[in-house]
Design a protein around this motif. Structure first.
Motif, PDB file in Angstrom:
ATOM      1  N   PRO A  79      38.673  52.754  43.854  1.00 44.37           N
ATOM      2  CA  PRO A  79      39.580  53.202  44.921  1.00 44.37           C
ATOM      3  C   PRO A  79      39.010  52.863  46.295  1.00 44.37           C
ATOM      4  CG  PRO A  79      38.419  55.045  43.965  1.00 44.37           C
ATOM      5  CD  PRO A  79      38.095  53.859  43.123  1.00 44.37           C
ATOM      6  N   LYS A  80      39.914  52.552  47.211  1.00 46.64           N
ATOM      7  CA  LYS A  80      39.498  52.210  48.563  1.00 46.64           C
ATOM      8  C   LYS A  80      39.273  53.491  49.355  1.00 46.64           C
ATOM      9  CE  LYS A  80      42.139  47.992  48.439  1.00 46.64           C
ATOM     10  NZ  LYS A  80      43.321  47.302  48.891  1.00 46.64           N
ATOM     11  N   THR A  81      38.104  53.615  49.931  1.00 50.93           N
ATOM     12  CA  THR A  81      37.803  54.788  50.741  1.00 50.93           C
ATOM     13  C   THR A  81      37.536  54.337  52.170  1.00 50.93           C
ATOM     14  OG1 THR A  81      35.458  54.612  50.191  1.00 50.93           O
ATOM     15  CG2 THR A  81      36.799  56.047  48.804  1.00 50.93           C
ATOM     16  N   LEU A  82      38.125  55.038  53.101  1.00 51.59           N
ATOM     17  CA  LEU A  82      37.944  54.741  54.504  1.00 51.59           C
ATOM     18  C   LEU A  82      37.090  55.815  55.144  1.00 51.59           C
ATOM     19  CD1 LEU A  82      41.577  53.716  55.512  1.00 51.59           C
ATOM     20  CD2 LEU A  82      39.648  52.217  55.116  1.00 51.59           C
ATOM     21  N   LYS A  83      36.124  55.398  55.907  1.00 50.94           N
ATOM     22  CA  LYS A  83      35.297  56.348  56.636  1.00 50.94           C
ATOM     23  C   LYS A  83      35.763  56.312  58.086  1.00 50.94           C
ATOM     24  CE  LYS A  83      30.571  57.351  57.950  1.00 50.94           C
ATOM     25  NZ  LYS A  83      29.198  56.852  57.997  1.00 50.94           N
ATOM     26  N   LEU A  84      36.566  57.292  58.453  1.00 49.62           N
ATOM     27  CA  LEU A  84      37.122  57.336  59.791  1.00 49.62           C
ATOM     28  C   LEU A  84      36.151  58.062  60.713  1.00 49.62           C
ATOM     29  CD1 LEU A  84      40.802  58.211  58.904  1.00 49.62           C
ATOM     30  CD2 LEU A  84      39.846  55.990  59.439  1.00 49.62           C
TER      31      LEU A  84
END
Length: 92
Positions: A79-84
């Motif tokens: 799964p693609k995880t974004l670290k905002l």
């Protein structure tokens, strides 16, 4: 003859997502690599390891493998995880 089916990951050298939606069927090596005594390059006599077939979907790749009698393993896409985070967080 075994193969693996996976979705192409995004390259770290690009910001776009070009060609990340296609699925790849790639044959695994059936022969060990060895160094060439003259030039020192690494190679093998297995030409199937050079073949990469691209498909629009995972189901199309699996259907191709079944039709041609290729034992294939499907590798799930992580799964693609974004670290905002804000730019200001760099200076905390």
């Amino acid at each position: 003859m075994t193969a693996r089916i996976y979705q192409r990951p995004k390259s770290a050298m690009q910001s776009g997502r070009a060609r990340t939606d296609e699925w790849v069927l790639e044959f695994e090596q059936s022969e060990a690599r060895r160094a060439d005594p003259l030039m020192g390059w690494t190679g093998s006599g297995d030409t199937q390891a050079q073949v990469q077939l691209r498909f629009e979907s995972k189901d199309a790749a699996k259907a191709y493998a079944e039709k041609h009698g290729i034992a294939a393993r499907v590798h799930a896409t992580p799964p693609k995880t974004l670290k905002l985070q804000a730019y200001a967080d760099n200076f905390r």
